[in-house]
Design a protein around this motif. Structure first.
Motif, PDB file in Angstrom:
ATOM      1  N   THR A 103       0.833  -1.192   0.000  1.00 24.54           N
ATOM      2  CA  THR A 103       0.000   0.000   0.000  1.00 24.54           C
ATOM      3  C   THR A 103       0.869   1.243   0.000  1.00 24.54           C
ATOM      4  O   THR A 103       2.022   1.210   0.416  1.00 24.54           O
ATOM      5  N   VAL A 104       0.286   2.315  -0.484  1.00 28.04           N
ATOM      6  CA  VAL A 104       0.969   3.599  -0.544  1.00 28.04           C
ATOM      7  C   VAL A 104       0.053   4.627   0.105  1.00 28.04           C
ATOM      8  O   VAL A 104      -1.155   4.631  -0.138  1.00 28.04           O
ATOM      9  N   CYS A 105       0.616   5.468   0.934  1.00 24.70           N
ATOM     10  CA  CYS A 105      -0.114   6.627   1.446  1.00 24.70           C
ATOM     11  C   CYS A 105       0.367   7.824   0.642  1.00 24.70           C
ATOM     12  O   CYS A 105       1.562   8.104   0.583  1.00 24.70           O
ATOM     13  N   LEU A 106      -0.562   8.476  -0.003  1.00 24.11           N
ATOM     14  CA  LEU A 106      -0.213   9.580  -0.888  1.00 24.11           C
ATOM     15  C   LEU A 106       0.194  10.821  -0.104  1.00 24.11           C
ATOM     16  O   LEU A 106      -0.304  11.066   0.988  1.00 24.11           O
ATOM     17  N   SER A 107       1.075  11.568  -0.696  1.00 24.70           N
ATOM     18  CA  SER A 107       1.490  12.856  -0.152  1.00 24.70           C
ATOM     19  C   SER A 107       1.108  13.910  -1.183  1.00 24.70           C
ATOM     20  O   SER A 107       1.895  14.251  -2.059  1.00 24.70           O
ATOM     21  N   ILE A 108      -0.125  14.391  -1.073  1.00 25.55           N
ATOM     22  CA  ILE A 108      -0.665  15.333  -2.051  1.00 25.55           C
ATOM     23  C   ILE A 108      -0.682  16.725  -1.423  1.00 25.55           C
ATOM     24  O   ILE A 108      -1.259  16.914  -0.352  1.00 25.55           O
ATOM     25  N   PRO A 109      -0.074  17.700  -2.086  1.00 23.50           N
ATOM     26  CA  PRO A 109      -0.141  19.066  -1.558  1.00 23.50           C
ATOM     27  C   PRO A 109      -1.599  19.506  -1.438  1.00 23.50           C
ATOM     28  O   PRO A 109      -2.414  19.209  -2.325  1.00 23.50           O
ATOM     29  N   PRO A 110      -1.940  20.199  -0.364  1.00 15.07           N
ATOM     30  CA  PRO A 110      -3.326  20.648  -0.188  1.00 15.07           C
ATOM     31  C   PRO A 110      -3.847  21.442  -1.389  1.00 15.07           C
ATOM     32  O   PRO A 110      -5.018  21.341  -1.739  1.00 15.07           O
ATOM     33  N   SER A 111      -2.971  22.183  -2.038  1.00 16.07           N
ATOM     34  CA  SER A 111      -3.400  22.977  -3.198  1.00 16.07           C
ATOM     35  C   SER A 111      -3.848  22.102  -4.369  1.00 16.07           C
ATOM     36  O   SER A 111      -4.575  22.568  -5.244  1.00 16.07           O
ATOM     37  N   ASN A 112      -3.433  20.839  -4.403  1.00 18.85           N
ATOM     38  CA  ASN A 112      -3.817  19.936  -5.497  1.00 18.85           C
ATOM     39  C   ASN A 112      -5.057  19.097  -5.172  1.00 18.85           C
ATOM     40  O   ASN A 112      -5.705  18.574  -6.073  1.00 18.85           O
ATOM     41  N   LYS A 113      -5.360  18.952  -3.886  1.00 16.07           N
ATOM     42  CA  LYS A 113      -6.442  18.036  -3.497  1.00 16.07           C
ATOM     43  C   LYS A 113      -7.793  18.429  -4.074  1.00 16.07           C
ATOM     44  O   LYS A 113      -8.533  17.573  -4.553  1.00 16.07           O
ATOM     45  N   ASP A 114      -8.142  19.711  -4.021  1.00 19.99           N
ATOM     46  CA  ASP A 114      -9.447  20.130  -4.535  1.00 19.99           C
ATOM     47  C   ASP A 114      -9.572  19.832  -6.022  1.00 19.99           C
ATOM     48  O   ASP A 114     -10.588  19.311  -6.481  1.00 19.99           O
ATOM     49  N   PHE A 115      -8.525  20.161  -6.779  1.00 23.52           N
ATOM     50  CA  PHE A 115      -8.555  19.879  -8.215  1.00 23.52           C
ATOM     51  C   PHE A 115      -8.690  18.379  -8.468  1.00 23.52           C
ATOM     52  O   PHE A 115      -9.538  17.946  -9.255  1.00 23.52           O
ATOM     53  N   LEU A 116      -7.855  17.573  -7.812  1.00 21.28           N
ATOM     54  CA  LEU A 116      -7.898  16.128  -8.022  1.00 21.28           C
ATOM     55  C   LEU A 116      -9.260  15.555  -7.639  1.00 21.28           C
ATOM     56  O   LEU A 116      -9.808  14.711  -8.348  1.00 21.28           O
TER      57      LEU A 116
END
Length: 119
Positions: free
Chosen positions: A12-25
């Protein structure tokens, strides 16, 4: 007999997504999933792809959405393929190749006019 480990024991992988990208994704994944659910309302004969393929793709998006919320994700071939197809679709819809070309052309021109200003 049911598989006692339906994940196949993959890492498994826990993602490290910048908060600025989360809404778009989240918007892109939810829109793609919504589109698939709309497609699935049609009879099989009207679908461009098999119902099974659509369900697998929708599951991939659901897994990615859960991972955005901090859950782990198993990076299966199906998930990677679904996300790659989605990325290609976004690039095509946003005319990414044209935008990159135009950006480069303008910055090449700027660089020739003032090498200190081009970035």
């Amino acid at each position: 007999m049911a598989d006692p480990n339906p994940t196949g024991g993959g890492p498994t992988v826990c993602l490290s997504i910048p908060p600025s990208n989360k809404d778009f994704l989240r918007r892109v994944l939810e829109a793609a999933s919504s589109g698939i659910r709309e497609d699935l309302k049609h009879p099989d004969s009207a679908l461009r792809r098999s119902r099974t393929d659509l369900l697998l793709e929708d599951a991939a998006y659901a897994n990615a959405l859960e991972a955005l919320d901090g859950g782990p994700i198993i990076p299966t071939a199906e998930i990677r393929a679904s996300l790659a197809t989605l990325a290609e679709s976004v690039d095509r819809d946003n005319e990414y190749a044209r935008v990159v070309y135009e950006h480069q052309a303008l910055h090449d021109l700027l660089r020739q006019l003032d090498p200190r200003d081009a970035s």
